[in-house]
Design an enzyme around this catalytic site. Structure first.
Site, PDB file in Angstrom:
ATOM      1  N   HIS A 159      -7.571  -4.777  -2.615  1.00  0.00           N
ATOM      2  CA  HIS A 159      -6.435  -4.062  -2.034  1.00  0.00           C
ATOM      3  C   HIS A 159      -5.661  -5.031  -1.155  1.00  0.00           C
ATOM      4  O   HIS A 159      -6.146  -5.435  -0.099  1.00  0.00           O
ATOM      5  CB  HIS A 159      -6.902  -2.850  -1.230  1.00  0.00           C
ATOM      6  CG  HIS A 159      -5.773  -1.981  -0.787  1.00  0.00           C
ATOM      7  ND1 HIS A 159      -5.082  -1.184  -1.667  1.00  0.00           N
ATOM      8  CD2 HIS A 159      -5.192  -1.811   0.422  1.00  0.00           C
ATOM      9  CE1 HIS A 159      -4.123  -0.547  -1.000  1.00  0.00           C
ATOM     10  NE2 HIS A 159      -4.180  -0.912   0.253  1.00  0.00           N
ATOM     11  N   SER A 208       0.815  -1.195   0.000  1.00  0.00           N
ATOM     12  CA  SER A 208       0.000   0.000   0.000  1.00  0.00           C
ATOM     13  C   SER A 208       0.862   1.264   0.000  1.00  0.00           C
ATOM     14  O   SER A 208       1.775   1.383  -0.822  1.00  0.00           O
ATOM     15  CB  SER A 208      -0.979  -0.041   1.171  1.00  0.00           C
ATOM     16  OG  SER A 208      -2.035   0.862   0.977  1.00  0.00           O
ATOM     17  N   ASP A 233      -9.053  -2.832  -7.247  1.00  0.00           N
ATOM     18  CA  ASP A 233      -8.697  -2.282  -5.935  1.00  0.00           C
ATOM     19  C   ASP A 233      -9.689  -1.168  -5.593  1.00  0.00           C
ATOM     20  O   ASP A 233      -9.849  -0.220  -6.356  1.00  0.00           O
ATOM     21  CB  ASP A 233      -7.268  -1.726  -5.979  1.00  0.00           C
ATOM     22  CG  ASP A 233      -6.744  -1.301  -4.617  1.00  0.00           C
ATOM     23  OD1 ASP A 233      -7.479  -0.637  -3.860  1.00  0.00           O
ATOM     24  OD2 ASP A 233      -5.588  -1.621  -4.320  1.00  0.00           O
TER      25      ASP A 233
END
Length: 177
Positions: free
Chosen positions: A153, A2, A124
């Site tokens: 994600h 991330s 995502d």
């Protein structure tokens, strides 16, 4: 993973080949910060947005801050507002727009000097795939993009566990001396 992946790309490009990292992996990184920050505002992301903003506020208020900063942090209602009124000024930027533009990882990908696997999913919910699709990955032979249709994600679940774990292991085995 991330945001850490986006920060890694910037670090690798700035540090250059002289740095200690010999290979890297980015998973679900928001390589263009502005669209990712605004995606958090979508109704489907309301619960996660609220949790992320609360976490960011706790982190910001855990350290030293001026009274004005404390007020700004407490009053922020969105991640974009938090970045615009707190994160950006605190780090020398005029606002969120400048912060997002100058720090977006896509600006640094061309300068990544080590073999780097980049994993992302088009579905995502927080990181739009548009920046991944627009970037010319062939310009940097150190980058290997794996852009899947599904995975969410940092999801990438499959038989035998998350497939990104297997992809990372295979990539690092291939590029490690």
């Amino acid at each position: 993973y991330s945001l850490g992946g986006a920060m890694l790309a910037k670090y690798l490009a700035e540090e250059g080949a002289a740095g200690p990292v010999r290979a890297a992996v980015m998973v679900s990184a928001p390589i263009d910060l502005a669209p990712a920050a605004h995606r958090f505002l979508a109704p489907r992301n309301r619960v996660y947005h609220r949790a992320m903003l609360a976490w960011m506020k706790r982190e910001a208020l855990a350290g030293p801050a001026t009274e004005a900063e404390w007020t700004t942090v407490r009053e922020a209602r969105t991640l974009v507002e938090f970045d615009d009124r707190f994160s950006a000024p605190r780090n020398g930027f005029a606002g969120a727009a400048e912060y997002y533009e100058r720090c977006k990882a896509v600006r640094f990908l061309g300068g990544v000097p080590v073999p780097t696997l980049v994993l992302h999913a088009r579905d995502d919910p927080w990181v739009p795939a548009a920046a991944y699709e627009a970037f010319d990955w062939a310009k940097n032979p150190n980058l290997t993009l794996a852009l899947s249709d599904g995975g969410g994600h940092v999801g990438f679940h499959g038989w035998g566990g998350p497939w990104h774990d297997r992809a990372i292991r295979a990539f690092l085995d291939r590029v490690s001396p």
